[in-house]
Design an enzyme around this catalytic site. Structure first.
Site, PDB file in Angstrom:
ATOM      1  N   LYS A   1      42.405  28.172 -12.441  1.00  9.69           N
ATOM      2  CA  LYS A   1      42.054  29.576 -12.177  1.00  9.69           C
ATOM      3  C   LYS A   1      40.674  29.958 -12.715  1.00  9.69           C
ATOM      4  CE  LYS A   1      46.049  31.706 -10.540  1.00  9.69           C
ATOM      5  NZ  LYS A   1      47.175  30.884 -10.994  1.00  9.69           N
TER       6      LYS A   1
ATOM      7  N   SER B   1      48.021  21.606 -11.479  1.00 13.89           N
ATOM      8  CA  SER B   1      47.208  22.828 -11.476  1.00 13.89           C
ATOM      9  C   SER B   1      47.022  23.493 -12.830  1.00 13.89           C
ATOM     10  CB  SER B   1      47.776  23.825 -10.467  1.00 13.89           C
ATOM     11  OG  SER B   1      49.142  24.058 -10.726  1.00 13.89           O
TER      12      SER B   1
HETATM   13  C1  PLP Z   1      48.162  30.541 -10.264  1.00 16.16           C
HETATM   14  C2  PLP Z   1      48.705  29.189 -10.377  1.00 16.16           C
HETATM   15  C3  PLP Z   1      49.199  28.508  -9.236  1.00 16.16           C
HETATM   16  C4  PLP Z   1      49.283  29.139  -7.882  1.00 16.16           C
HETATM   17  O1  PLP Z   1      48.001  29.436  -7.369  1.00 16.16           O
HETATM   18  P1  PLP Z   1      47.833  30.425  -6.141  1.00 16.16           P
HETATM   19  O2  PLP Z   1      46.385  30.436  -5.852  1.00 16.16           O
HETATM   20  O3  PLP Z   1      48.355  31.763  -6.566  1.00 16.16           O
HETATM   21  O4  PLP Z   1      48.653  29.880  -5.024  1.00 16.16           O
HETATM   22  C5  PLP Z   1      49.627  27.201  -9.409  1.00 16.16           C
HETATM   23  N1  PLP Z   1      49.606  26.599 -10.619  1.00 16.16           N
HETATM   24  C6  PLP Z   1      49.158  27.224 -11.716  1.00 16.16           C
HETATM   25  C7  PLP Z   1      49.170  26.491 -12.999  1.00 16.16           C
HETATM   26  C8  PLP Z   1      48.686  28.541 -11.634  1.00 16.16           C
HETATM   27  O5  PLP Z   1      48.240  29.154 -12.726  1.00 16.16           O
END
Ligand code: PLP
Length: 332
Positions: free
Chosen positions: A53, A304
């Site tokens: 993010k 992510s």
């Molecule tokens: C926000 C987030 C997501 C999802 O991302 P989007 O862009 O809202 O689909 C996935 N994994 C983590 C760790 C996140 O913080």
């Protein structure tokens, strides 16, 4: 706002150079042996603030004009977007206000305050967080930065997949966690030129498959807030702009159960020494659960994020163990 393109992802990568971590891409012989595939794990759990993010937030805040910078930014978020906005704002000298549910994980609220943001709490059940943020926009002249429904956010998030393709070349499949769809949309844009024949799949929690339903229906489907350990993907509906990109380009949206997420957390921590939060495991868990023929394929996975209280991490693994043990006893 018009949706971003591949060129916007490339421009975002230029803004992020020297600011975001170029996160490592790791392999695992065990993962490859078990599946017959070649896995490439893009470790955004090792990104600044512990999640991808940072990429979107920094890319968006960089492009604020003079007045926007002076008045500041407001974001509402359960966590990773909040930390990302807070850190990016501090780096750019922009005041930041974060609106958070009072039951957000403590690690996330503490980190957000630590980055110098003002935190305003709300009650998930009683309050309307969008109204709270709107009031702040009205009274203090703040600019609202949404977590996924924004062209600069989507373009920034796409830089993780852009780096992955730059480093390892074209892939057969890429599996991407999905909440509001910003990361998936950005990844699709990155793949459109970086690996045009790559099938890009989103993965969301089985408890809340609004994205899958939306893709099948061809229009946005909204669901009640899903009960899942994947707290970064408890969205009720994909964002409008991400969905425009997703419905054109995504191979499909798949799901993973909480139990599959815990299995992936265990594998990634025990075998690869990576702390990945439940939401961050959606891509890997979804790949394994997909039933797709992975043998012989080059498979990218975006891990992510890695923000989870370690006590909670341990408890989730221990609970899964005790359930497995009692199931074993039941079979004997
Ligand atoms: C926000 C987030 C997501 C999802 O991302 P989007 O862009 O809202 O689909 C996935 N994994 C983590 C760790 C996140 O913080």
């Amino acid at each position: 706002m018009t949706p971003p393109t591949h060129a916007d992802v490339v421009a975002a990568a230029g803004r992020l150079a020297g600011q975001a971590n170029k996160t490592p891409v790791l392999n695992s012989r065990t993962a490859d042996q078990e599946s017959g595939a070649s896995f490439f794990f893009k470790c955004e759990n090792l990104q600044r603030v512990g999640a991808f993010k940072f990429r979107g937030a920094f890319n968006a805040l960089c492009q604020f004009n003079e007045a926007q910078r002076r008045h500041g930014v407001v974001a509402f978020s359960t966590g990773n977007h909040a930390q990302a906005v807070a850190l990016s704002a501090r780096m750019l000298g922009i005041p930041a206000v974060i609106v958070m549910p009072h039951d957000a994980p403590r690690i996330k609220t503490t980190a957000t305050r630590g980055y110098g943001a003002e935190v305003i709490f709300y009650d998930r059940v009683q309050d309307d967080r969008e109204k709270i943020a709107d009031d702040l926009v009205g009274s203090r002249g703040l600019t609202l930065l949404p977590p996924y429904d924004h062209a600069d956010i989507i373009a920034g998030q796409g830089t993780a997949a852009l780096e992955l393709f730059d480093e390892v070349g074209p892939l057969d499949y890429l599996f991407v966690p999905v909440g509001g769809g910003g990361l998936l949309a950005g990844s699709l844009l990155a793949a459109s030129i970086g690996s045009a024949s790559c099938k890009v799949f989103g993965v969301e929690p089985a408890a809340g498959n609004d994205g899958q339903q939306s893709l099948r229906a061809g229009q946005l489907v909204r669901i009640p807030t899903p009960a899942t350990i994947a707290d970064g993907a408890q969205t009720q509906c994909l964002g409008k702009m991400p969905f425009q990109i997703i419905k054109e380009r995504a191979a499909d949206i798949l799901t993973a159960t909480d139990a599959q997420l815990v299995d992936a957390m265990r594998f990634l921590s025990e075998r690869m020494k990576l702390i990945v939060e439940p939401t961050g495991c959606l891509g890997y868990a979804g790949a394994l659960a997909s039933g797709l023929p992975l043998r012989g394929k080059r498979v990218g996975v975006i891990l992510s994020g890695g923000n989870i209280d370690l006590a909670v991490f341990g408890r989730l693994l221990a609970e899964a163990d005790s359930q497995a043990n009692s199931a074993d006893r039941g079979n004997n």
